[in-house]
Enzyme design. Structure first.
Site, PDB file in Angstrom:
ATOM      1  N   LYS A  13      58.896  30.819  12.041  1.00 51.94           N
ATOM      2  CA  LYS A  13      59.588  32.060  11.800  1.00 51.94           C
ATOM      3  C   LYS A  13      60.613  31.693  10.663  1.00 51.94           C
ATOM      4  O   LYS A  13      60.732  32.143   9.656  1.00 51.94           O
ATOM      5  CB  LYS A  13      60.072  32.915  13.125  1.00 51.94           C
ATOM      6  CG  LYS A  13      59.044  33.477  13.924  1.00 51.94           C
ATOM      7  CD  LYS A  13      59.408  34.315  14.940  1.00 51.94           C
ATOM      8  CE  LYS A  13      60.399  33.556  16.001  1.00 51.94           C
ATOM      9  NZ  LYS A  13      59.878  32.411  16.658  1.00 51.94           N
ATOM     10  N   ARG A  89      61.625  41.461  20.798  1.00 52.00           N
ATOM     11  CA  ARG A  89      61.068  40.513  21.578  1.00 52.00           C
ATOM     12  C   ARG A  89      60.896  40.964  23.306  1.00 52.00           C
ATOM     13  O   ARG A  89      60.386  40.263  23.969  1.00 52.00           O
ATOM     14  CB  ARG A  89      61.959  39.216  21.966  1.00 52.00           C
ATOM     15  CG  ARG A  89      61.229  37.938  21.658  1.00 52.00           C
ATOM     16  CD  ARG A  89      62.275  37.044  22.023  1.00 52.00           C
ATOM     17  NE  ARG A  89      63.164  36.474  21.172  1.00 52.00           N
ATOM     18  CZ  ARG A  89      63.098  35.473  20.427  1.00 52.00           C
ATOM     19  NH1 ARG A  89      62.429  34.372  20.716  1.00 52.00           N
ATOM     20  NH2 ARG A  89      63.822  35.282  19.377  1.00 52.00           N
ATOM     21  N   ARG A 128      61.940  19.118  16.014  1.00 55.20           N
ATOM     22  CA  ARG A 128      62.652  19.708  15.202  1.00 55.20           C
ATOM     23  C   ARG A 128      64.438  19.226  14.992  1.00 55.20           C
ATOM     24  O   ARG A 128      64.904  18.992  16.114  1.00 55.20           O
ATOM     25  CB  ARG A 128      63.002  21.358  15.700  1.00 55.20           C
ATOM     26  CG  ARG A 128      64.054  22.144  14.911  1.00 55.20           C
ATOM     27  CD  ARG A 128      63.635  23.708  14.945  1.00 55.20           C
ATOM     28  NE  ARG A 128      63.901  23.970  16.361  1.00 55.20           N
ATOM     29  CZ  ARG A 128      63.630  25.319  16.464  1.00 55.20           C
ATOM     30  NH1 ARG A 128      63.274  26.112  15.802  1.00 55.20           N
ATOM     31  NH2 ARG A 128      63.659  25.713  17.962  1.00 55.20           N
ATOM     32  N   ARG A 157      68.358  21.408  18.932  1.00 51.87           N
ATOM     33  CA  ARG A 157      68.922  22.538  19.467  1.00 51.87           C
ATOM     34  C   ARG A 157      68.758  22.144  20.863  1.00 51.87           C
ATOM     35  O   ARG A 157      67.824  21.553  21.480  1.00 51.87           O
ATOM     36  CB  ARG A 157      68.014  23.755  19.181  1.00 51.87           C
ATOM     37  CG  ARG A 157      68.606  24.746  18.284  1.00 51.87           C
ATOM     38  CD  ARG A 157      67.725  25.666  17.610  1.00 51.87           C
ATOM     39  NE  ARG A 157      66.968  26.705  18.420  1.00 51.87           N
ATOM     40  CZ  ARG A 157      66.127  27.509  18.211  1.00 51.87           C
ATOM     41  NH1 ARG A 157      66.040  27.946  16.982  1.00 51.87           N
ATOM     42  NH2 ARG A 157      65.557  28.357  19.257  1.00 51.87           N
ATOM     43  N   ARG A 168      60.809  29.010  27.518  1.00 51.01           N
ATOM     44  CA  ARG A 168      60.743  29.924  26.198  1.00 51.01           C
ATOM     45  C   ARG A 168      59.269  30.509  25.955  1.00 51.01           C
ATOM     46  O   ARG A 168      59.157  31.542  25.593  1.00 51.01           O
ATOM     47  CB  ARG A 168      61.350  29.314  25.351  1.00 51.01           C
ATOM     48  CG  ARG A 168      62.807  29.388  25.087  1.00 51.01           C
ATOM     49  CD  ARG A 168      63.330  28.267  24.238  1.00 51.01           C
ATOM     50  NE  ARG A 168      63.061  28.357  22.792  1.00 51.01           N
ATOM     51  CZ  ARG A 168      63.255  27.332  21.810  1.00 51.01           C
ATOM     52  NH1 ARG A 168      63.234  26.225  22.346  1.00 51.01           N
ATOM     53  NH2 ARG A 168      62.737  27.934  20.548  1.00 51.01           N
TER      54      ARG A 168
HETATM   55  P1  AP5 Z   1      60.911  27.012  12.952  1.00 52.83           P
HETATM   56  O1  AP5 Z   1      60.610  27.681  11.577  1.00 52.83           O
HETATM   57  O2  AP5 Z   1      62.104  26.542  13.481  1.00 52.83           O
HETATM   58  O3  AP5 Z   1      60.474  27.755  14.172  1.00 52.83           O
HETATM   59  P2  AP5 Z   1      60.692  29.042  14.800  1.00 52.83           P
HETATM   60  O4  AP5 Z   1      59.561  30.142  14.783  1.00 52.83           O
HETATM   61  O5  AP5 Z   1      61.920  29.692  13.961  1.00 52.83           O
HETATM   62  O6  AP5 Z   1      61.202  28.894  16.124  1.00 52.83           O
HETATM   63  P3  AP5 Z   1      62.409  29.187  17.088  1.00 52.83           P
HETATM   64  O7  AP5 Z   1      62.250  28.222  17.903  1.00 52.83           O
HETATM   65  O8  AP5 Z   1      63.661  29.559  16.155  1.00 52.83           O
HETATM   66  O9  AP5 Z   1      61.849  30.665  17.822  1.00 52.83           O
HETATM   67  P4  AP5 Z   1      62.586  31.347  19.085  1.00 52.83           P
HETATM   68  O10 AP5 Z   1      62.012  32.243  18.842  1.00 52.83           O
HETATM   69  O11 AP5 Z   1      62.197  30.302  20.127  1.00 52.83           O
HETATM   70  O12 AP5 Z   1      64.232  31.011  18.790  1.00 52.83           O
HETATM   71  P5  AP5 Z   1      65.349  31.990  18.266  1.00 52.83           P
HETATM   72  O13 AP5 Z   1      66.345  31.231  17.652  1.00 52.83           O
HETATM   73  O14 AP5 Z   1      64.505  33.171  17.743  1.00 52.83           O
HETATM   74  O15 AP5 Z   1      59.657  25.494  13.307  1.00 52.83           O
HETATM   75  C1  AP5 Z   1      60.075  24.953  14.269  1.00 52.83           C
HETATM   76  C2  AP5 Z   1      59.707  23.525  13.860  1.00 52.83           C
HETATM   77  O16 AP5 Z   1      58.445  23.310  13.483  1.00 52.83           O
HETATM   78  C3  AP5 Z   1      60.588  22.988  12.953  1.00 52.83           C
HETATM   79  O17 AP5 Z   1      60.841  21.495  13.004  1.00 52.83           O
HETATM   80  C4  AP5 Z   1      59.678  22.972  11.518  1.00 52.83           C
HETATM   81  O18 AP5 Z   1      60.210  22.011  10.423  1.00 52.83           O
HETATM   82  C5  AP5 Z   1      58.371  22.810  12.053  1.00 52.83           C
HETATM   83  N1  AP5 Z   1      57.172  23.752  11.357  1.00 52.83           N
HETATM   84  C6  AP5 Z   1      57.411  25.049  10.927  1.00 52.83           C
HETATM   85  N2  AP5 Z   1      56.181  25.516  10.226  1.00 52.83           N
HETATM   86  C7  AP5 Z   1      55.569  24.256  10.326  1.00 52.83           C
HETATM   87  C8  AP5 Z   1      53.971  24.289  10.018  1.00 52.83           C
HETATM   88  N3  AP5 Z   1      53.210  25.106   9.412  1.00 52.83           N
HETATM   89  N4  AP5 Z   1      53.361  23.041  10.296  1.00 52.83           N
HETATM   90  C9  AP5 Z   1      54.213  21.862  10.815  1.00 52.83           C
HETATM   91  N5  AP5 Z   1      55.407  21.908  11.307  1.00 52.83           N
HETATM   92  C10 AP5 Z   1      56.130  23.134  11.068  1.00 52.83           C
HETATM   93  O19 AP5 Z   1      65.937  32.365  19.857  1.00 52.83           O
HETATM   94  C11 AP5 Z   1      66.533  31.375  20.604  1.00 52.83           C
HETATM   95  C12 AP5 Z   1      66.936  32.194  21.895  1.00 52.83           C
HETATM   96  O20 AP5 Z   1      67.912  33.054  21.554  1.00 52.83           O
HETATM   97  C13 AP5 Z   1      65.819  32.843  22.727  1.00 52.83           C
HETATM   98  O21 AP5 Z   1      65.142  31.942  23.473  1.00 52.83           O
HETATM   99  C14 AP5 Z   1      66.571  33.804  23.572  1.00 52.83           C
HETATM  100  O22 AP5 Z   1      67.202  33.217  24.596  1.00 52.83           O
HETATM  101  C15 AP5 Z   1      67.615  34.157  22.450  1.00 52.83           C
HETATM  102  N6  AP5 Z   1      67.125  35.424  21.825  1.00 52.83           N
HETATM  103  C16 AP5 Z   1      66.892  35.352  20.280  1.00 52.83           C
HETATM  104  N7  AP5 Z   1      66.407  36.456  20.100  1.00 52.83           N
HETATM  105  C17 AP5 Z   1      66.287  37.595  21.031  1.00 52.83           C
HETATM  106  C18 AP5 Z   1      65.925  38.671  21.371  1.00 52.83           C
HETATM  107  N8  AP5 Z   1      65.476  39.554  20.382  1.00 52.83           N
HETATM  108  N9  AP5 Z   1      66.075  39.249  22.553  1.00 52.83           N
HETATM  109  C19 AP5 Z   1      66.691  38.495  23.664  1.00 52.83           C
HETATM  110  N10 AP5 Z   1      66.875  37.149  23.535  1.00 52.83           N
HETATM  111  C20 AP5 Z   1      66.916  36.608  22.151  1.00 52.83           C
HETATM  112 MG    MG Z   2      63.976  30.499  14.484  1.00 53.31          MG
END
Ligand code: AP5
Ligand code: MG
Length: 213
Positions: A13, A89, A128, A157, A168
């Protein structure tokens, strides 16, 4: 354009959102990034969020709904549109977003759903790395920074540790289906195959967004 980007943790994402805002000039709103900024500044909300995020749990809906509502009401959104990443989410968050957008007179135009087999995600998250200075995301194997990069310039992270990743994935898999169903019923969902090179995933997203524009 007013868009959501959805997908399991590690689906890509954030990686794709960075590319989308580079090309389409929408405002990227990542709830995860907002929480991490609050954690870094040790605000009251940041400390509360940290107690959930480090374990891999979701931050309570009332907190998350509040920060999104506040952000969407800011002036830049009406002009440029938004790309929400990591929200909603829970189905309750989806209903809260419906209300917020209705009250602001904003129409959601599309949901990019990055589809990927969960078994691929542990490797994505454990590899990552994030550049300290720019915040840009890379992967040790799949998307390394320039050759001979200095590992000290990058960090991992806290919630990418194996115990948090497991939790997660469980939480997000359990919560995700009703949200997608909600947007499918409104004919807004565009499924994108996430298990392809980063550039190929982006090309597929570009095709969808060019039609929506
Ligand atoms: P990346 O692009 O970083 O993936 P992502 O989908 O953004 O993953 P996140 O870990 O950020 O998602 P998340 O939903 O768990 O975390 P968030 O920060 O939203 O890519 C990942 C890796 O893969 C990278 O190294 C990249 O280079 C590689 N990659 C990407 N595309 C690739 C491809 N096509 N091929 C190969 N490699 C690839 O949330 C974190 C925490 O915050 C949650 O757990 C929760 O506790 C809280 N939170 C956030 N939003 C909410 C909400 N709405 N409600 C409640 N709690 C929330
Ligand atoms: Mg992200």
């Amino acid at each position: 354009m007013n868009l959501l980007i959805m997908g399991l943790p590690g689906a890509g994402k954030g990686t794709q959102a960075a590319k989308i805002v580079g090309k389409f000039d929408v405002v990227h709103i990542s709830t995860g990034d907002m929480f991490r900024a609050a954690m870094a500044n040790q605000t009251e909300m940041g400390l509360l969020a940290k107690s959930y995020i480090d374990k891999g749990d979701l931050v309570p809906d009332e907190v998350t709904n509040g920060i999104v509502k506040e952000r969407l009401a800011q002036d830049d959104i009406k002009g440029k549109g938004f790309l929400l990443d990591g929200y909603p989410r829970t189905i309750e968050q989806a209903y809260a977003l419906d209300d917020t957008l209705k009250n602001l007179g904003i129409q959601l135009e599309g949901v990019i759903n990055i589809d990927i087999d969960p078994t691929k995600l542990v490797e994505r998250l454990s590899g990552r790395i994030i550049h300290r200075e720019t915040g840009e995301t890379f992967h040790k194997v799949f998307n390394p920074p320039a050759e001979g990069y200095d590992e000290k310039d990058y960090y991992q992270r806290e919630d990418d540790k194996p115990e948090s990743v497991k939790r997660r994935l469980e939480v997000n898999i359990a919560q995700g289906q009703p949200i997608i169903d909600h947007y499918r019923a409104a004919n807004l969902v565009h499924d994108i195959e996430g298990d392809q090179d980063i550039e190929v995933v982006f090309a597929d997203i570009e095709k969808v967004l060019s039609k929506l524009q």
